[in-house]
Motif scaffolding. Structure first.
Motif, PDB file in Angstrom:
ATOM      1  N   GLU A 118      -1.509   4.604  -5.387  1.00 24.09           N
ATOM      2  CA  GLU A 118      -2.872   4.971  -5.758  1.00 24.09           C
ATOM      3  C   GLU A 118      -3.647   3.738  -6.205  1.00 24.09           C
ATOM      4  O   GLU A 118      -3.100   2.856  -6.847  1.00 24.09           O
ATOM      5  CB  GLU A 118      -2.836   5.996  -6.894  1.00 24.09           C
ATOM      6  CG  GLU A 118      -2.153   7.293  -6.512  1.00 24.09           C
ATOM      7  CD  GLU A 118      -1.925   8.191  -7.715  1.00 24.09           C
ATOM      8  OE1 GLU A 118      -2.733   8.133  -8.654  1.00 24.09           O
ATOM      9  OE2 GLU A 118      -0.936   8.933  -7.698  1.00 24.09           O
ATOM     10  N   SER A 119      -4.914   3.724  -5.864  1.00 21.13           N
ATOM     11  CA  SER A 119      -5.737   2.562  -6.200  1.00 21.13           C
ATOM     12  C   SER A 119      -5.951   2.426  -7.702  1.00 21.13           C
ATOM     13  O   SER A 119      -6.353   1.381  -8.180  1.00 21.13           O
ATOM     14  CB  SER A 119      -7.077   2.642  -5.480  1.00 21.13           C
ATOM     15  OG  SER A 119      -7.727   3.844  -5.808  1.00 21.13           O
ATOM     16  N   VAL A 152       0.809  -1.222   0.000  1.00 19.36           N
ATOM     17  CA  VAL A 152       0.000   0.000   0.000  1.00 19.36           C
ATOM     18  C   VAL A 152       0.844   1.275   0.000  1.00 19.36           C
ATOM     19  O   VAL A 152       0.365   2.330  -0.395  1.00 19.36           O
ATOM     20  CB  VAL A 152      -1.029   0.030   1.156  1.00 19.36           C
ATOM     21  CG1 VAL A 152      -2.076  -1.054   0.942  1.00 19.36           C
ATOM     22  CG2 VAL A 152      -0.369  -0.114   2.504  1.00 19.36           C
ATOM     23  N   SER A 153       2.098   1.179   0.441  1.00 15.33           N
ATOM     24  CA  SER A 153       2.987   2.336   0.326  1.00 15.33           C
ATOM     25  C   SER A 153       4.440   1.876   0.300  1.00 15.33           C
ATOM     26  O   SER A 153       4.787   0.831   0.843  1.00 15.33           O
ATOM     27  CB  SER A 153       2.758   3.345   1.448  1.00 15.33           C
ATOM     28  OG  SER A 153       3.229   2.851   2.673  1.00 15.33           O
ATOM     29  N   GLU A 166      -1.238  -3.946   9.803  1.00 18.51           N
ATOM     30  CA  GLU A 166      -0.402  -3.660   8.639  1.00 18.51           C
ATOM     31  C   GLU A 166       0.967  -4.279   8.893  1.00 18.51           C
ATOM     32  O   GLU A 166       1.458  -4.256  10.022  1.00 18.51           O
ATOM     33  CB  GLU A 166      -0.225  -2.150   8.443  1.00 18.51           C
ATOM     34  CG  GLU A 166      -1.502  -1.437   8.084  1.00 18.51           C
ATOM     35  CD  GLU A 166      -1.341   0.079   8.074  1.00 18.51           C
ATOM     36  OE1 GLU A 166      -2.003   0.713   7.253  1.00 18.51           O
ATOM     37  OE2 GLU A 166      -0.566   0.609   8.891  1.00 18.51           O
ATOM     38  N   SER A 214       7.710   7.114   1.336  1.00 15.86           N
ATOM     39  CA  SER A 214       6.671   8.093   1.673  1.00 15.86           C
ATOM     40  C   SER A 214       5.564   8.137   0.617  1.00 15.86           C
ATOM     41  O   SER A 214       4.663   8.964   0.690  1.00 15.86           O
ATOM     42  CB  SER A 214       7.301   9.475   1.814  1.00 15.86           C
ATOM     43  OG  SER A 214       7.965   9.820   0.619  1.00 15.86           O
ATOM     44  N   ASP A 215       5.636   7.247  -0.374  1.00 19.39           N
ATOM     45  CA  ASP A 215       4.665   7.254  -1.471  1.00 19.39           C
ATOM     46  C   ASP A 215       3.545   6.254  -1.255  1.00 19.39           C
ATOM     47  O   ASP A 215       3.785   5.052  -1.190  1.00 19.39           O
ATOM     48  CB  ASP A 215       5.349   6.916  -2.807  1.00 19.39           C
ATOM     49  CG  ASP A 215       6.442   7.898  -3.163  1.00 19.39           C
ATOM     50  OD1 ASP A 215       6.344   9.068  -2.744  1.00 19.39           O
ATOM     51  OD2 ASP A 215       7.392   7.499  -3.856  1.00 19.39           O
ATOM     52  N   ASP A 216       2.315   6.756  -1.150  1.00 25.92           N
ATOM     53  CA  ASP A 216       1.164   5.864  -1.115  1.00 25.92           C
ATOM     54  C   ASP A 216       0.903   5.392  -2.540  1.00 25.92           C
ATOM     55  O   ASP A 216       1.084   6.149  -3.487  1.00 25.92           O
ATOM     56  CB  ASP A 216      -0.082   6.589  -0.599  1.00 25.92           C
ATOM     57  CG  ASP A 216       0.004   6.860   0.898  1.00 25.92           C
ATOM     58  OD1 ASP A 216       0.768   6.160   1.584  1.00 25.92           O
ATOM     59  OD2 ASP A 216      -0.685   7.777   1.360  1.00 25.92           O
TER      60      ASP A 216
END
Length: 125
Positions: free
Chosen positions: A29-30, A21-22, A106, A25-27
């Motif tokens: 995107e769905s 999911v990340s 998580e 520091s970058d999530d």
């Protein structure tokens, strides 16, 4: 107190399928193809999908210590941002030092500087 100490040093159950999911520091995107990783405790093998390519490798786990090694992968090209994400994922595997579960269920990969490299959630949660 002894149980708390034991619990904090306990081995995290990695076995099964995870969605990344990340990374750093970058999530993720769905809208992007979901990167995944699967651990097979019985064989010590790991495989997954970066969003562009499929990878395979090995992992060892001693307590919270985690090592992911011998990564091989297909070499398809994709959009620049997906390739950048793929590079970050593979780099994170090389830098991972340990793994822990958060109270939100998580899985977090931790680097040598105690930095968060990657956050994953079990698939089908």
């Amino acid at each position: 107190i002894m149980t708390l100490v034991t619990a904090s040093c306990s081995r995290t159950d990695l076995n099964g399928d995870w969605k990344i999911v990340s990374v750093g520091s970058d999530d993720i995107e769905s809208t992007q193809a979901a990167p995944t990783i699967s651990f097979d405790q019985s064989t010590g093998l790991v495989h997954g999908y970066t969003g562009v390519n499929i990878f395979n490798g090995e992992y060892t786990q001693e307590g919270r210590r985690l090592t992911i090694s011998n990564i091989g992968m297909t070499r398809m090209a994709g959009p620049a941002e997906d390739m950048e994400l793929e590079n970050k994922i593979i780099s994170s595997f090389e830098e991972v030092h340990s793994a822990k579960m958060t109270d939100k269920d998580e899985l977090v990969f931790i680097g040598n500087q105690d930095d968060t490299l990657m956050v994953l959630v079990r698939k089908n949660q």
